[in-house]
Write a protein that holds these residues in place. Structure first.
Motif, PDB file in Angstrom:
ATOM      1  N   GLU A 111      45.221  51.233  48.546  1.00 40.99           N
ATOM      2  CA  GLU A 111      45.096  49.968  47.814  1.00 40.99           C
ATOM      3  C   GLU A 111      44.463  50.201  46.442  1.00 40.99           C
ATOM      4  O   GLU A 111      44.901  49.626  45.436  1.00 40.99           O
ATOM      5  CB  GLU A 111      44.251  49.006  48.644  1.00 40.99           C
ATOM      6  CG  GLU A 111      43.948  47.672  47.999  1.00 40.99           C
ATOM      7  CD  GLU A 111      42.983  46.865  48.839  1.00 40.99           C
ATOM      8  OE1 GLU A 111      41.853  46.616  48.373  1.00 40.99           O
ATOM      9  OE2 GLU A 111      43.358  46.483  49.975  1.00 40.99           O
ATOM     10  N   ILE A 169      31.941  45.462  45.736  1.00 40.28           N
ATOM     11  CA  ILE A 169      32.219  46.650  46.541  1.00 40.28           C
ATOM     12  C   ILE A 169      30.931  47.230  47.105  1.00 40.28           C
ATOM     13  O   ILE A 169      30.867  47.643  48.272  1.00 40.28           O
ATOM     14  CB  ILE A 169      32.973  47.699  45.709  1.00 40.28           C
ATOM     15  CG1 ILE A 169      34.394  47.208  45.398  1.00 40.28           C
ATOM     16  CG2 ILE A 169      33.030  49.044  46.437  1.00 40.28           C
ATOM     17  CD1 ILE A 169      35.156  48.084  44.432  1.00 40.28           C
ATOM     18  N   LYS A 202      47.679  45.278  47.889  1.00 37.59           N
ATOM     19  CA  LYS A 202      47.846  45.351  49.345  1.00 37.59           C
ATOM     20  C   LYS A 202      49.059  44.546  49.791  1.00 37.59           C
ATOM     21  O   LYS A 202      49.887  45.019  50.573  1.00 37.59           O
ATOM     22  CB  LYS A 202      46.587  44.839  50.033  1.00 37.59           C
ATOM     23  CG  LYS A 202      46.691  44.728  51.552  1.00 37.59           C
ATOM     24  CD  LYS A 202      45.468  44.051  52.141  1.00 37.59           C
ATOM     25  CE  LYS A 202      45.390  42.605  51.733  1.00 37.59           C
ATOM     26  NZ  LYS A 202      44.224  41.890  52.326  1.00 37.59           N
ATOM     27  N   GLY A 256      35.972  45.096  52.047  1.00 36.75           N
ATOM     28  CA  GLY A 256      36.181  45.880  50.847  1.00 36.75           C
ATOM     29  C   GLY A 256      35.798  45.217  49.550  1.00 36.75           C
ATOM     30  O   GLY A 256      35.924  45.812  48.490  1.00 36.75           O
ATOM     31  N   SER A 307      37.329  42.837  48.000  1.00 38.46           N
ATOM     32  CA  SER A 307      38.592  42.907  47.278  1.00 38.46           C
ATOM     33  C   SER A 307      38.701  41.871  46.170  1.00 38.46           C
ATOM     34  O   SER A 307      38.334  40.703  46.344  1.00 38.46           O
ATOM     35  CB  SER A 307      39.769  42.727  48.244  1.00 38.46           C
ATOM     36  OG  SER A 307      39.851  43.798  49.135  1.00 38.46           O
ATOM     37  N   THR A 308      39.250  42.293  45.053  1.00 41.54           N
ATOM     38  CA  THR A 308      39.592  41.408  43.947  1.00 41.54           C
ATOM     39  C   THR A 308      41.011  40.889  44.146  1.00 41.54           C
ATOM     40  O   THR A 308      41.740  41.338  45.039  1.00 41.54           O
ATOM     41  CB  THR A 308      39.525  42.171  42.621  1.00 41.54           C
ATOM     42  OG1 THR A 308      40.489  43.248  42.664  1.00 41.54           O
ATOM     43  CG2 THR A 308      38.130  42.765  42.392  1.00 41.54           C
ATOM     44  N   PHE A 357      38.557  46.201  39.870  1.00 40.80           N
ATOM     45  CA  PHE A 357      37.554  46.433  40.912  1.00 40.80           C
ATOM     46  C   PHE A 357      36.237  45.762  40.523  1.00 40.80           C
ATOM     47  O   PHE A 357      35.770  45.931  39.398  1.00 40.80           O
ATOM     48  CB  PHE A 357      37.327  47.932  41.122  1.00 40.80           C
ATOM     49  CG  PHE A 357      38.594  48.701  41.383  1.00 40.80           C
ATOM     50  CD1 PHE A 357      39.098  48.798  42.671  1.00 40.80           C
ATOM     51  CD2 PHE A 357      39.283  49.302  40.345  1.00 40.80           C
ATOM     52  CE1 PHE A 357      40.272  49.496  42.920  1.00 40.80           C
ATOM     53  CE2 PHE A 357      40.459  50.001  40.582  1.00 40.80           C
ATOM     54  CZ  PHE A 357      40.956  50.094  41.866  1.00 40.80           C
ATOM     55  N   ASP A 404      37.915  35.358  43.141  1.00 46.94           N
ATOM     56  CA  ASP A 404      37.595  36.433  42.210  1.00 46.94           C
ATOM     57  C   ASP A 404      37.179  35.856  40.851  1.00 46.94           C
ATOM     58  O   ASP A 404      37.964  35.818  39.915  1.00 46.94           O
ATOM     59  CB  ASP A 404      38.823  37.337  42.050  1.00 46.94           C
ATOM     60  CG  ASP A 404      38.550  38.595  41.241  1.00 46.94           C
ATOM     61  OD1 ASP A 404      37.405  38.802  40.817  1.00 46.94           O
ATOM     62  OD2 ASP A 404      39.501  39.381  41.048  1.00 46.94           O
ATOM     63  N   ALA A 418      46.121  49.308  42.931  1.00 46.92           N
ATOM     64  CA  ALA A 418      45.391  48.361  42.096  1.00 46.92           C
ATOM     65  C   ALA A 418      45.193  48.930  40.693  1.00 46.92           C
ATOM     66  O   ALA A 418      45.352  48.221  39.684  1.00 46.92           O
ATOM     67  CB  ALA A 418      44.038  48.021  42.730  1.00 46.92           C
ATOM     68  N   LYS A 453      42.579  51.275  52.367  1.00 46.00           N
ATOM     69  CA  LYS A 453      41.777  50.882  51.212  1.00 46.00           C
ATOM     70  C   LYS A 453      41.926  51.886  50.077  1.00 46.00           C
ATOM     71  O   LYS A 453      41.951  51.501  48.900  1.00 46.00           O
ATOM     72  CB  LYS A 453      40.299  50.754  51.605  1.00 46.00           C
ATOM     73  CG  LYS A 453      39.985  49.615  52.547  1.00 46.00           C
ATOM     74  CD  LYS A 453      40.289  48.262  51.947  1.00 46.00           C
ATOM     75  CE  LYS A 453      39.417  47.919  50.765  1.00 46.00           C
ATOM     76  NZ  LYS A 453      39.690  46.542  50.267  1.00 46.00           N
ATOM     77  N   GLN A 461      43.326  43.824  43.866  1.00 44.76           N
ATOM     78  CA  GLN A 461      43.417  44.618  45.092  1.00 44.76           C
ATOM     79  C   GLN A 461      44.235  43.897  46.164  1.00 44.76           C
ATOM     80  O   GLN A 461      45.022  44.522  46.876  1.00 44.76           O
ATOM     81  CB  GLN A 461      42.021  44.932  45.622  1.00 44.76           C
ATOM     82  CG  GLN A 461      41.239  45.920  44.774  1.00 44.76           C
ATOM     83  CD  GLN A 461      39.811  46.077  45.251  1.00 44.76           C
ATOM     84  OE1 GLN A 461      38.927  45.320  44.840  1.00 44.76           O
ATOM     85  NE2 GLN A 461      39.578  47.039  46.120  1.00 44.76           N
ATOM     86  N   GLN A 462      44.041  42.596  46.283  1.00 42.63           N
ATOM     87  CA  GLN A 462      44.816  41.850  47.262  1.00 42.63           C
ATOM     88  C   GLN A 462      46.302  41.868  46.925  1.00 42.63           C
ATOM     89  O   GLN A 462      47.148  41.958  47.817  1.00 42.63           O
ATOM     90  CB  GLN A 462      44.310  40.403  47.328  1.00 42.63           C
ATOM     91  CG  GLN A 462      42.918  40.270  47.907  1.00 42.63           C
ATOM     92  CD  GLN A 462      42.433  38.835  47.881  1.00 42.63           C
ATOM     93  OE1 GLN A 462      43.117  37.939  48.360  1.00 42.63           O
ATOM     94  NE2 GLN A 462      41.262  38.602  47.319  1.00 42.63           N
TER      95      GLN A 462
END
Length: 247
Positions: free
Chosen positions: A147, A106, A131, A121, A123-124, A101, A92, A151, A144, A127-128
């Motif tokens: 998430e 995305i 999750k 997705g 994902s950043t 985000f 990221d 996030a 998602k 976001q990870q």
């Protein structure tokens, strides 16, 4: 007499038809309020308290096969900056500049998803982290969406430094192994507080698939990817792309 009763009968049947709908809406509203309250409480608790266990850990078959998991929570002060730089370089690059985000990533993921196959997705790290801490692996669009909610919350409540600290402590770093400290001890035999650039790059290269990608003596793609991450780390440090974690 008969005419007078007809409106009352019709109204009674109408009420019966409407009652289940109103009950369902009330339960739905209560469920939403309850979910929001619980999620807010957990986010606030984990702003200061180490995350003790996650769904990913509990659902990891290898943890049960190995007879337990290995994890050691460490303050970010005790994790070498090389690893922070490496995961930003690998996962990221916009970590310090986005609000949780990466809209460009995305959009690209959405375009790929339209072609079918596994849902991606973009994902950043935020976001990870959401999750890994609050949810589970897989789950498609519903997960998602959840998430995205978490996030958003952790970006507002935790800030970048805490997000990175939690991410590096709950990420899977090997078979039945979670967190930077446990991973460093497993692969390099020393604390995560003193990781070399090469060690950090190799761990970051294996993070997406830690059960399949070797950290020690990697070959093929993992070795090339690790070398690429090591090169990117210089750019991350030069351009201050990890500065939000340390300012």
């Amino acid at each position: 007499m008969r005419t007078a009763f007809l409106p009352a009968i019709r109204e009674g049947f109408a009420n019966l038809r409407r009652a289940p709908g109103r009950t369902l809406l009330r339960w739905l509203a209560k469920g939403i309020v309850g979910f929001v309250a619980i999620s807010l409480a957990l986010v606030l608790i984990y702003k200061w308290v180490p995350v003790p266990i996650t769904a990913t850990m509990l659902l990891d078959e290898k943890v049960w096969e190995e007879g337990g998991l290995t994890k050691d929570w460490e303050s970010l002060d005790n994790i070498d900056r090389n690893l922070v730089t490496a995961v930003i370089a690998a996962e990221d690059g916009k970590f310090c500049s986005h609000n949780g985000f990466d809209t460009e990533a995305i959009a690209k993921a959405a375009a790929r998803n339209l072609q079918g196959g596994r849902i991606r997705g973009g994902s950043t790290i935020t976001q990870q982290t959401a999750k890994n801490v609050f949810l589970w692996q897989g789950g498609g669009y519903f997960r998602k969406g959840m998430e995205a909610w978490f996030a958003f919350l952790i970006e507002q409540a935790w800030g970048k430094r805490r997000i990175m600290e939690v991410y590096l402590n709950v990420a899977e770093t090997g078979i039945a192994t979670y967190g930077a400290e446990a991973g460093s001890q497993r692969y390099f035999g020393h604390s995560a507080a003193r990781m070399t650039r090469s060690e950090a790059a190799r761990m970051a290269a294996a993070l997406p698939l830690p059960k399949k990608r070797p950290v020690v003596n990697p070959g093929g793609f993992t070795r090339r990817y690790g070398n690429m991450i090591a090169a990117r780390m210089g750019v991350v440090r030069r351009d201050g792309l990890d500065s939000c974690v340390y300012d």
